[in-house]
Scaffold this motif. Structure first.
Motif, PDB file in Angstrom:
ATOM      1  N   ALA A  57     -56.507   4.857 -35.324  1.00  0.00           N
ATOM      2  CA  ALA A  57     -55.125   4.573 -35.743  1.00  0.00           C
ATOM      3  C   ALA A  57     -54.495   3.578 -34.757  1.00  0.00           C
ATOM      4  CB  ALA A  57     -54.305   5.861 -35.806  1.00  0.00           C
ATOM      5  N   LYS A  59     -51.741   2.233 -34.507  1.00  0.00           N
ATOM      6  CA  LYS A  59     -50.359   2.461 -34.051  1.00  0.00           C
ATOM      7  C   LYS A  59     -50.309   3.156 -32.699  1.00  0.00           C
ATOM      8  CE  LYS A  59     -49.346   5.279 -37.599  1.00  0.00           C
ATOM      9  NZ  LYS A  59     -50.677   5.668 -38.144  1.00  0.00           N
ATOM     10  N   ASP A  78     -57.365   2.148 -38.784  1.00  0.00           N
ATOM     11  CA  ASP A  78     -56.316   2.508 -39.728  1.00  0.00           C
ATOM     12  C   ASP A  78     -55.081   1.718 -39.327  1.00  0.00           C
ATOM     13  OD1 ASP A  78     -54.631   4.281 -41.491  1.00  0.00           O
ATOM     14  OD2 ASP A  78     -53.862   4.947 -39.557  1.00  0.00           O
ATOM     15  N   ILE A 161     -43.064  14.542 -36.269  1.00  0.00           N
ATOM     16  CA  ILE A 161     -44.432  14.040 -36.453  1.00  0.00           C
ATOM     17  C   ILE A 161     -45.225  14.932 -37.397  1.00  0.00           C
ATOM     18  CG2 ILE A 161     -44.600  12.611 -34.378  1.00  0.00           C
ATOM     19  CD1 ILE A 161     -45.845  14.902 -32.884  1.00  0.00           C
ATOM     20  N   HIS A 198     -52.941  13.049 -44.428  1.00  0.00           N
ATOM     21  CA  HIS A 198     -52.686  13.060 -42.970  1.00  0.00           C
ATOM     22  C   HIS A 198     -51.481  13.971 -42.833  1.00  0.00           C
ATOM     23  CE1 HIS A 198     -51.880  11.887 -38.840  1.00  0.00           C
ATOM     24  NE2 HIS A 198     -50.620  11.761 -39.198  1.00  0.00           N
ATOM     25  N   SER A 201     -49.230  15.032 -36.487  1.00  0.00           N
ATOM     26  CA  SER A 201     -49.815  14.558 -35.241  1.00  0.00           C
ATOM     27  C   SER A 201     -49.635  15.624 -34.157  1.00  0.00           C
ATOM     28  CB  SER A 201     -49.096  13.266 -34.874  1.00  0.00           C
ATOM     29  OG  SER A 201     -49.804  12.532 -33.932  1.00  0.00           O
ATOM     30  N   GLY A 238     -54.528  13.171 -36.152  1.00  0.00           N
ATOM     31  CA  GLY A 238     -53.687  14.315 -35.828  1.00  0.00           C
ATOM     32  C   GLY A 238     -54.136  15.213 -34.701  1.00  0.00           C
ATOM     33  N   GLU A 271     -58.804   9.318 -39.035  1.00  0.00           N
ATOM     34  CA  GLU A 271     -57.915   8.272 -38.473  1.00  0.00           C
ATOM     35  C   GLU A 271     -57.326   8.738 -37.145  1.00  0.00           C
ATOM     36  OE1 GLU A 271     -54.967   8.022 -41.539  1.00  0.00           O
ATOM     37  OE2 GLU A 271     -56.347   7.238 -43.038  1.00  0.00           O
ATOM     38  N   PRO A 272     -58.149   9.048 -36.160  1.00  0.00           N
ATOM     39  CA  PRO A 272     -57.588   9.550 -34.898  1.00  0.00           C
ATOM     40  C   PRO A 272     -56.965   8.437 -34.066  1.00  0.00           C
ATOM     41  CG  PRO A 272     -59.966   9.338 -34.715  1.00  0.00           C
ATOM     42  CD  PRO A 272     -59.612   8.930 -36.126  1.00  0.00           C
ATOM     43  N   GLY A 273     -55.871   8.742 -33.426  1.00  0.00           N
ATOM     44  CA  GLY A 273     -55.240   7.790 -32.519  1.00  0.00           C
ATOM     45  C   GLY A 273     -55.103   8.415 -31.149  1.00  0.00           C
ATOM     46  N   ARG A 274     -54.162   9.367 -31.049  1.00  0.00           N
ATOM     47  CA  ARG A 274     -53.827   9.996 -29.772  1.00  0.00           C
ATOM     48  C   ARG A 274     -55.054  10.573 -29.053  1.00  0.00           C
ATOM     49  NH1 ARG A 274     -48.727  12.536 -29.146  1.00  0.00           N
ATOM     50  NH2 ARG A 274     -48.701  12.655 -31.417  1.00  0.00           N
ATOM     51  N   ARG A 310     -41.168   8.851 -25.501  1.00  0.00           N
ATOM     52  CA  ARG A 310     -41.562  10.182 -25.980  1.00  0.00           C
ATOM     53  C   ARG A 310     -40.746  11.327 -25.379  1.00  0.00           C
ATOM     54  NH1 ARG A 310     -45.759  12.589 -25.831  1.00  0.00           N
ATOM     55  NH2 ARG A 310     -45.916  13.106 -28.020  1.00  0.00           N
ATOM     56  N   TYR A 314     -38.889  13.203 -28.353  1.00  0.00           N
ATOM     57  CA  TYR A 314     -39.520  14.450 -28.836  1.00  0.00           C
ATOM     58  C   TYR A 314     -39.389  15.595 -27.856  1.00  0.00           C
ATOM     59  CZ  TYR A 314     -42.113  10.825 -31.413  1.00  0.00           C
ATOM     60  OH  TYR A 314     -42.478   9.741 -32.160  1.00  0.00           O
ATOM     61  N   TYR A 370     -48.912   6.042 -27.995  1.00  0.00           N
ATOM     62  CA  TYR A 370     -47.477   6.055 -28.297  1.00  0.00           C
ATOM     63  C   TYR A 370     -46.641   5.841 -27.030  1.00  0.00           C
ATOM     64  CZ  TYR A 370     -49.642   7.945 -32.457  1.00  0.00           C
ATOM     65  OH  TYR A 370     -50.458   8.113 -33.538  1.00  0.00           O
ATOM     66  N   MET A 374     -44.358   2.041 -28.342  1.00  0.00           N
ATOM     67  CA  MET A 374     -43.004   2.465 -28.700  1.00  0.00           C
ATOM     68  C   MET A 374     -41.969   1.946 -27.699  1.00  0.00           C
ATOM     69  SD  MET A 374     -43.719   6.384 -29.985  1.00  0.00           S
ATOM     70  CE  MET A 374     -42.071   6.698 -30.610  1.00  0.00           C
TER      71      MET A 374
HETATM   72  N1  LLP Z   1     -53.045   8.300 -39.853  1.00  0.00           N
HETATM   73  C1  LLP Z   1     -51.770   8.244 -40.280  1.00  0.00           C
HETATM   74  C2  LLP Z   1     -51.520   7.963 -41.697  1.00  0.00           C
HETATM   75  C3  LLP Z   1     -50.710   8.473 -39.387  1.00  0.00           C
HETATM   76  O1  LLP Z   1     -49.459   8.431 -39.829  1.00  0.00           O
HETATM   77  C4  LLP Z   1     -50.985   8.738 -38.022  1.00  0.00           C
HETATM   78  C5  LLP Z   1     -49.907   8.962 -37.069  1.00  0.00           C
HETATM   79  C6  LLP Z   1     -52.335   8.776 -37.608  1.00  0.00           C
HETATM   80  C7  LLP Z   1     -53.329   8.551 -38.557  1.00  0.00           C
HETATM   81  C8  LLP Z   1     -52.741   9.014 -36.183  1.00  0.00           C
HETATM   82  O2  LLP Z   1     -52.361  10.267 -35.747  1.00  0.00           O
HETATM   83  P1  LLP Z   1     -52.851  10.786 -34.302  1.00  0.00           P
HETATM   84  O3  LLP Z   1     -54.342  11.001 -34.338  1.00  0.00           O
HETATM   85  O4  LLP Z   1     -52.490   9.772 -33.295  1.00  0.00           O
HETATM   86  O5  LLP Z   1     -52.107  12.056 -34.127  1.00  0.00           O
HETATM   87  N2  LLP Z   1     -45.014   8.683 -32.045  1.00  0.00           N
HETATM   88  C9  LLP Z   1     -45.467  10.046 -32.162  1.00  0.00           C
HETATM   89  C10 LLP Z   1     -46.681  10.175 -33.056  1.00  0.00           C
HETATM   90  C11 LLP Z   1     -46.474   9.607 -34.429  1.00  0.00           C
HETATM   91  C12 LLP Z   1     -47.691   9.676 -35.272  1.00  0.00           C
HETATM   92  C13 LLP Z   1     -47.518   8.941 -36.550  1.00  0.00           C
HETATM   93  N3  LLP Z   1     -48.665   8.917 -37.387  1.00  0.00           N
HETATM   94  C14 LLP Z   1     -45.713  10.610 -30.768  1.00  0.00           C
HETATM   95  O6  LLP Z   1     -45.480   9.908 -29.803  1.00  0.00           O
HETATM   96  O7  LLP Z   1     -46.095  11.775 -30.641  1.00  0.00           O
END
Ligand code: LLP
Length: 418
Positions: A57, A59, A78, A161, A198, A201, A238, A271-274, A310, A314, A370, A374
Motif C-alpha cells: 500500500a 500510501k 496498491d 481507520i 479492506h 488498519s 490492515g 495490500e499491506p502497508g504499515r 498520528r 489518532y 503514515y 501525512m
Molecule cells: N488497502 C486499502 C484499500 C487501504 O485503505 C489501506 C489503508 C491499506 C490497504 C493499507 O493498510 P495497512 O496495511 O497500512 O493497515 N493514517 C492511518 C492509517 C490509514 C489507513 C488507510 N488505508 C494511520 O496513521 O494509522
C-alpha cells in the motif's frame, strides 16, 4: 529496525544516529532498508507456493527509494490516487502489478489507470463502474476489475481507520456487490475477475479479516455458479504493529489464516502497508528547550504535528528514545514532547520520562508508515529529509524542503499582480 545503544549512543543497523543528525540536520526521517526487506520477505515466504500478489500500500510510505526497493524484491503495489500511480511509473514499475483502489477515482485518474494498463481496478460503486466503462471504451481496452465488498464486520480498531462497517463510505454491501457483478457479466468492456475487501488498519486480531474473507469466498462460489470466472481474492491490508505493548499476530500467522480460508484455486492478493514499513522508520528530532513549570514539563523539539500527525489525530502512541543514553543517576523528568507549531494539539508524546537538556537528540519510533506521507507545511514549515540506512550507510532519499521551494507556487503569481 535493529536499534541498540552502543557506547550509550543509539545506533540503527550499525549506523550511529548522532552522525545522521550531524550530516542531514534535524528533524529527519530515517528508514531501515533491512527491516523493509525482512517484512516484505516474511509475507512472501509465508505464502509458500500459493499463488499470490503482495500489493504494498503505497500510501503508507511513498518515497521512490522505498518503492524501488520493494519493486526489486518483486512486490506489486496498491495505489489510491493518480499521484501514487505516477510515482510507480516514474521508477519504471510494471503497471500490470498495480491495483488501483479508492472510493473517489476521478475521470483523469481512471484514464491514467487504463492507458498505462494497471493490473486491476477495485471498484467501490456502480457509478464508478459506469464511469470506468466509458473511459475504458474510449481507450479501447478491457480492464480487469474487482468489486470492493463492504462485509460489515467490526475490525475493532480506531474509528478513523475502520473501513469495513456498513456506516463507512467504503465498498459495496454484499447484496449490491452481487447485483453489480451480475450486471458486469453482461459488460463487453469490464472484466470482473476479482473480489476485494479492506476492513481497516492497525488490526491487532486477525479474526475480523478471516470473517470478512469467509464472506468473500462464499460470494465467489455464488458468482462462479452464475458463470462469472473469479480468479482472485484481495483481502486488503490492515495487519497492525506493536507501537507499545500490543501483540499483533505475526505476518506468518496472519497469512496462514488467509491461506486456510481461501480455496487453493483462487489467487490471494493482499495490500499491506504499515506492517511492512511501520517499524522501519524513526524521526530524529532535537530538543530546543526544556520548559519546566510547576504543573508540567515540556520537551520542546524541532519536529511537530506537521511532521508526525498520528499522535494528535489518532491519540497514537510512539515510543521516544534519547539518542544518547542518560548517565546513570541522571535526574529524569516526566513531560510531554511537543513541537513549535501554534496549536495545543501539537504533541508527539505524552508523559515520557527523559533526562535530556536543550540540544539533545530524541528518536520518535515506528514512524515508517503514515509518517512523512501525512506531513504538511503547516506554519510554513519545510518538510524534513528522508534518509535510508542501507548496508551500513546513510543515503539521502528526499532532500529537506527549503523556504524558497515553499514560495515557488505563489511568488511569481504574487509579483505579476503587484
Ligand atoms: N488497502 C486499502 C484499500 C487501504 O485503505 C489501506 C489503508 C491499506 C490497504 C493499507 O493498510 P495497512 O496495511 O497500512 O493497515 N493514517 C492511518 C492509517 C490509514 C489507513 C488507510 N488505508 C494511520 O496513521 O494509522
Amino acid at each position: 529496525m535493529a536499534s541498540d545503544y552502543l557506547n550509550d549512543v543509539l545506533c540503527v543497523d550499525g549506523v550511529a544516529l548522532p552522525e545522521v543528525a550531524e550530516n542531514f540536520g534535524t528533524p529527519a526521517f530515517v528508514y531501515s532498508a533491512q527491516t523493509i526487506a525482512a517484512n516484505w520477505c516474511a509475507y512472501d515466504d509465508a505464502f509458500g507456493d500459493r499463488a499470490h500478489q503482495i500489493s504494498y500500500a503505497v500510501k503508507a510510505n511513498s518515497n521512490l527509494a522505498v518503492l524501488g526497493q520493494l519493486a526489486a524484491l518483486g512486490s506489486g503495489f496498491d495505489v489510491v490516487s493518480g499521484g501514487e500511480l505516477q510515482r510507480l511509473l516514474a521508477i519504471g514499475c510494471d503497471p500490470g502489478r498495480v491495483v488501483f483502489s479508492g472510493v473517489g477515482k476521478s475521470i483523469q485518474e481512471l484514464e491514467l489507470a487504463v492507458s498505462c494498463g494497471v493490473g486491476s481496478i477495485n471498484l467501490e460503486s456502480r457509478e464508478e463502474a459506469l464511469r470506468l466503462s466509458e473511459v475504458a471504451a474510449a481507450h479501447g481496452v478491457r480492464p480487469e476489475v474487482s468489486i470492493r465488498v463492504n462485509p460489515d464486520v467490526d475490525p475493532k480498531t480506531h474509528p478513523y481507520i475502520s473501513t469495513g462497517l456498513k456506516e463507512n463510505k467504503f465498498g459495496l454491501p454484499i447484496d449490491e456487490a452481487r447485483a453489480l457483478y451480475l450486471e458486469l457479466q453482461q459488460s463487453e468492456i469490464l472484466r470482473p475477475t476479482g473480489v476485494a475487501c479492506h476492513i481497516g488498519s492497525q488490526l491487532l486480531d486477525a479474526s475480523p479479516v478471516r470473517d470478512a474473507v469467509e464472506i468473500l469466498v462464499e460470494l465467489v462460489a455464488e458468482l462462479r455458479a452464475a458463470g462469472i470466472a473469479i480468479t482472485r481474492v484481495d483481502a486488503g491490508g490492515g495487519l497492525g504493529i506493536a507501537y507499545g505493548d500490543e501483540a499483533p499476530p505475526s505476518i506468518g500467522d496472519y497469512v496462514a489464516g488467509l491461506c486456510e480460508k481461501i480455496p487453493a484455486d483462487l489467487a490471494i492478493e493482499i495490500e499491506p502497508g504499515r506492517s511492512i514499513v511501520g517499524k522501519a522508520g524513526l524521526l530524529i528530532t532535537r530538543v530546543e528547550y526544556v520548559k519546566k513549570s510547576e504543573q508540567k514539563t515540556f520537551f520542546i523539539v524541532d519536529a511537530a504535528m506537521s511532521e508526525l500527525l498520528r499522535p494528535t489525530l489518532y491519540n497514537a502512541t510512539h515510543k521516544v528514545m534519547a539518542v544518547r543514553q542518560a548517565r546513570r543517576g541522571a535526574e529524569h523528568f516526566v513531560g510531554d514532547v511537543v513541537g513549535p507549531v501554534c496549536e495545543s494539539g501539537d504533541w508527539l508524546a505524552r508523559n515520557v520520562s527523559l533526562a535530556v537538556n536543550s540540544g539533545a537528540l530524541l528518536a520518535i519510533c515506528d514512524v515508517g508508515a503514515y509518517g512523512f506521507v501525512m506531513s504538511s507545511n503547516y506554519n510554513s514549515r519545510p518538510r524534513p529529509p528522508e534518509i535510508l540506512l542501507d548496508n551500513g550507510a546513510a543515503r539521502l532519499i528526499r532532500s529537506r524542503e527549503s523556504h524558497g521551494n515553499l514560495l515557488l507556487d505563489e511568488l511569481e503569481l504574487f509579483k505579476t499582480h503587484q
